[in-house]
Design a protein around this motif. Sequence first.
Motif, PDB file in Angstrom:
ATOM      1  N   MET A   1       0.820  -1.196   0.000  1.00  0.00           N
ATOM      2  CA  MET A   1       0.000   0.000   0.000  1.00  0.00           C
ATOM      3  C   MET A   1       0.863   1.259   0.000  1.00  0.00           C
ATOM      4  O   MET A   1       0.465   2.266  -0.576  1.00  0.00           O
ATOM      5  N   ASP A   2       2.032   1.202   0.630  1.00  0.00           N
ATOM      6  CA  ASP A   2       2.908   2.364   0.664  1.00  0.00           C
ATOM      7  C   ASP A   2       3.404   2.745  -0.725  1.00  0.00           C
ATOM      8  O   ASP A   2       3.561   3.923  -1.030  1.00  0.00           O
ATOM      9  N   VAL A   3       3.643   1.737  -1.570  1.00  0.00           N
ATOM     10  CA  VAL A   3       4.117   2.008  -2.922  1.00  0.00           C
ATOM     11  C   VAL A   3       3.027   2.722  -3.721  1.00  0.00           C
ATOM     12  O   VAL A   3       3.303   3.691  -4.435  1.00  0.00           O
ATOM     13  N   LEU A   4       1.799   2.272  -3.591  1.00  0.00           N
ATOM     14  CA  LEU A   4       0.686   2.909  -4.289  1.00  0.00           C
ATOM     15  C   LEU A   4       0.489   4.352  -3.811  1.00  0.00           C
ATOM     16  O   LEU A   4       0.283   5.264  -4.614  1.00  0.00           O
ATOM     17  N   TYR A   5       0.593   4.567  -2.497  1.00  0.00           N
ATOM     18  CA  TYR A   5       0.487   5.918  -1.924  1.00  0.00           C
ATOM     19  C   TYR A   5       1.584   6.811  -2.494  1.00  0.00           C
ATOM     20  O   TYR A   5       1.325   7.954  -2.895  1.00  0.00           O
ATOM     21  N   THR A   6       2.806   6.295  -2.564  1.00  0.00           N
ATOM     22  CA  THR A   6       3.931   7.074  -3.084  1.00  0.00           C
ATOM     23  C   THR A   6       3.714   7.430  -4.547  1.00  0.00           C
ATOM     24  O   THR A   6       3.986   8.562  -4.963  1.00  0.00           O
ATOM     25  N   ILE A   7       3.219   6.494  -5.330  1.00  0.00           N
ATOM     26  CA  ILE A   7       2.984   6.759  -6.748  1.00  0.00           C
ATOM     27  C   ILE A   7       1.878   7.800  -6.932  1.00  0.00           C
ATOM     28  O   ILE A   7       1.999   8.716  -7.750  1.00  0.00           O
ATOM     29  N   ILE A   8       0.805   7.683  -6.158  1.00  0.00           N
ATOM     30  CA  ILE A   8      -0.303   8.640  -6.281  1.00  0.00           C
ATOM     31  C   ILE A   8       0.142  10.035  -5.854  1.00  0.00           C
ATOM     32  O   ILE A   8      -0.106  11.018  -6.561  1.00  0.00           O
ATOM     33  N   ILE A   9       0.794  10.133  -4.711  1.00  0.00           N
ATOM     34  CA  ILE A   9       1.286  11.439  -4.241  1.00  0.00           C
ATOM     35  C   ILE A   9       2.318  11.988  -5.220  1.00  0.00           C
ATOM     36  O   ILE A   9       2.326  13.181  -5.544  1.00  0.00           O
ATOM     37  N   GLY A  10       3.206  11.132  -5.733  1.00  0.00           N
ATOM     38  CA  GLY A  10       4.203  11.556  -6.716  1.00  0.00           C
ATOM     39  C   GLY A  10       3.565  12.082  -7.981  1.00  0.00           C
ATOM     40  O   GLY A  10       4.014  13.070  -8.552  1.00  0.00           O
ATOM     41  N   ALA A  11       2.500  11.411  -8.429  1.00  0.00           N
ATOM     42  CA  ALA A  11       1.799  11.863  -9.635  1.00  0.00           C
ATOM     43  C   ALA A  11       1.178  13.232  -9.416  1.00  0.00           C
ATOM     44  O   ALA A  11       1.282  14.117 -10.268  1.00  0.00           O
ATOM     45  N   VAL A  12       0.552  13.423  -8.270  1.00  0.00           N
ATOM     46  CA  VAL A  12      -0.066  14.718  -7.953  1.00  0.00           C
ATOM     47  C   VAL A  12       1.005  15.803  -7.863  1.00  0.00           C
ATOM     48  O   VAL A  12       0.853  16.888  -8.441  1.00  0.00           O
ATOM     49  N   CYS A  13       2.094  15.512  -7.169  1.00  0.00           N
ATOM     50  CA  CYS A  13       3.178  16.493  -7.010  1.00  0.00           C
ATOM     51  C   CYS A  13       3.820  16.821  -8.350  1.00  0.00           C
ATOM     52  O   CYS A  13       4.104  17.980  -8.640  1.00  0.00           O
ATOM     53  N   GLY A  14       4.051  15.801  -9.167  1.00  0.00           N
ATOM     54  CA  GLY A  14       4.636  16.026 -10.485  1.00  0.00           C
ATOM     55  C   GLY A  14       3.737  16.857 -11.370  1.00  0.00           C
ATOM     56  O   GLY A  14       4.200  17.741 -12.088  1.00  0.00           O
ATOM     57  N   TYR A  15       2.435  16.589 -11.316  1.00  0.00           N
ATOM     58  CA  TYR A  15       1.484  17.363 -12.116  1.00  0.00           C
ATOM     59  C   TYR A  15       1.448  18.821 -11.651  1.00  0.00           C
ATOM     60  O   TYR A  15       1.491  19.742 -12.475  1.00  0.00           O
ATOM     61  N   ILE A  16       1.382  19.036 -10.347  1.00  0.00           N
ATOM     62  CA  ILE A  16       1.349  20.401  -9.805  1.00  0.00           C
ATOM     63  C   ILE A  16       2.605  21.162 -10.213  1.00  0.00           C
ATOM     64  O   ILE A  16       2.546  22.307 -10.668  1.00  0.00           O
ATOM     65  N   ALA A  17       3.756  20.525 -10.057  1.00  0.00           N
ATOM     66  CA  ALA A  17       5.014  21.187 -10.404  1.00  0.00           C
ATOM     67  C   ALA A  17       5.086  21.472 -11.901  1.00  0.00           C
ATOM     68  O   ALA A  17       5.551  22.541 -12.312  1.00  0.00           O
ATOM     69  N   ASP A  18       4.616  20.532 -12.719  1.00  0.00           N
ATOM     70  CA  ASP A  18       4.644  20.716 -14.160  1.00  0.00           C
ATOM     71  C   ASP A  18       3.783  21.902 -14.581  1.00  0.00           C
ATOM     72  O   ASP A  18       4.172  22.702 -15.424  1.00  0.00           O
ATOM     73  N   VAL A  19       2.612  22.026 -13.969  1.00  0.00           N
ATOM     74  CA  VAL A  19       1.717  23.144 -14.282  1.00  0.00           C
ATOM     75  C   VAL A  19       2.313  24.467 -13.792  1.00  0.00           C
ATOM     76  O   VAL A  19       2.297  25.470 -14.508  1.00  0.00           O
ATOM     77  N   LEU A  20       2.854  24.478 -12.586  1.00  0.00           N
ATOM     78  CA  LEU A  20       3.415  25.714 -12.036  1.00  0.00           C
ATOM     79  C   LEU A  20       4.686  26.159 -12.761  1.00  0.00           C
ATOM     80  O   LEU A  20       4.987  27.344 -12.799  1.00  0.00           O
TER      81      LEU A  20
END
Length: 86
Positions: free
Chosen positions: A1-20
């Motif tokens: 479950m930790d790996v899935l959490y990391t991937i989801i949070i990473g995807a959100v963070c990467g998307y936010i950073a990419d947009v900003l």
Amino acid sequence: MDVLYTIIIGAVCGYIADVLMSDNGYGLILSIIIGIAGSFVGSWAFGELGISVGSGVISDIIRGASGAIIILFVLGLFRRGTSRRR
């Protein structure tokens, strides 16, 4: 479950950073990788600066997006440096 959490949070963070950072065009997979790496960079940077944003999902996203922005900024510097040499 930790790996899935990391991937989801990473995807959100990467998307936010990419947009900003003005849609650098790295794509979804690379944005996820940058977001995951950004979580480590952001946690380290916040620790070195003595900044505490609390705990939980929102603080993970803040640290991860901040770290991903740092990574994208550095990648942008390398991109500009290589384009000037040509």
